[in-house]
Design an enzyme around this catalytic site. Sequence first.
Site, PDB file in Angstrom:
ATOM      1  N   MET A  65       0.835  -1.200   0.000  1.00  0.00           N
ATOM      2  CA  MET A  65       0.000   0.000   0.000  1.00  0.00           C
ATOM      3  C   MET A  65       0.875   1.256   0.000  1.00  0.00           C
ATOM      4  SD  MET A  65      -3.201  -0.881  -0.184  1.00  0.00           S
ATOM      5  CE  MET A  65      -2.566  -2.004  -1.435  1.00  0.00           C
ATOM      6  N   HIS A  66       1.701   1.375  -1.048  1.00  0.00           N
ATOM      7  CA  HIS A  66       2.649   2.479  -1.151  1.00  0.00           C
ATOM      8  C   HIS A  66       1.977   3.842  -0.936  1.00  0.00           C
ATOM      9  CE1 HIS A  66       5.407  -0.383  -3.099  1.00  0.00           C
ATOM     10  NE2 HIS A  66       4.478  -0.640  -4.009  1.00  0.00           N
ATOM     11  N   ASP A  67       0.999   4.131  -1.803  1.00  0.00           N
ATOM     12  CA  ASP A  67       0.415   5.471  -1.853  1.00  0.00           C
ATOM     13  C   ASP A  67      -0.440   5.779  -0.630  1.00  0.00           C
ATOM     14  OD1 ASP A  67       1.655   5.669  -4.286  1.00  0.00           O
ATOM     15  OD2 ASP A  67      -0.149   5.244  -5.458  1.00  0.00           O
TER      16      ASP A  67
END
Length: 318
Positions: free
Chosen positions: A246-248
């Site tokens: 869940m980078h963003d």
Amino acid sequence: MHRLILDTDLAMGAPGSDVDDGFALALALDLPDQRVELITTVNGNTDVDTSTLLTLDLLERLGRRDIPVVKGARTPLLRPLHDHPTRNRVAGVQERLAALSPAPGRAATAIVDHVLANPGEITIVAIGPLTNLAVALALEPALATAVKEIVVMGGVFLRTTQKVSMPGEFNIWVDPEAAAMVLNSGAPIRFIGLDVTLEVQLTRDDADHLQNTGRPFATHAGRCAHAWIDFLGTAYPGQNLTSAPMHDALAVAVVSDPGLVAWQPALVQVEVTSPLTRGVTVADLLTSSDAPEPNCLIATQVDSAAFMQLFLKHMAQL
């Protein structure tokens, strides 16, 4: 209240495409101390036209079509368009969403206008390639001092990508010249890179939980997450992947809770010359006696459990 511009290459909703940008938008809309005032789109995970349509579609699902969406850069500043697998799967999406229209204007000028009209008030969360921000800073260098801060999902500072075909993290690799311009602008910048984002993973069980809530966004997002994990498993068959980072969404979360990660001042430069190391972010952690001045903060550690608890709580109710 954190007043946000979200600059994104959103792809959630295209078959088997990246989903963390869609989760990031939903989280920003649901966090009580964040107010998304403008969304700008950029070429990255998919082409900018599809990204714009998918953003509008997601806002409809979330009941927030009141937020203006302005289309941005179609290409990087200097580089040719990269080959991204999502591009082969968007024809049906464009046809299905063709009736949706963004707000008039260009992303770079919309960013400049909104920040300069509200000096010291606007945080830009950039979760795609930095082309729009670079163009905005070229149009108006005063943006660097008028913005409250820029939070970037991008870079990798304490490890490598271990991928010769993409030596830099994706968002930086797509447009390294833009990233270099933003880093050298003098703006206050915080980087959330792969060093921490790879530690926050949405599992298939998490996707099942979201899909089974019966909530409009959560059901859609859970289904999209399963498709993205399927794609990752096919793209990287030797890694036995059963989750998606869940980078963003982490970049959005740290605006409200900076303590989710540990921060380190650094001088970061981007490789723009060598094709072998295109987009690599070289970080000086300022440990020597003759250390240079920092130009940003980088995230070095993350409380994964705290983030995932926060994240899933908000996603399950949408």
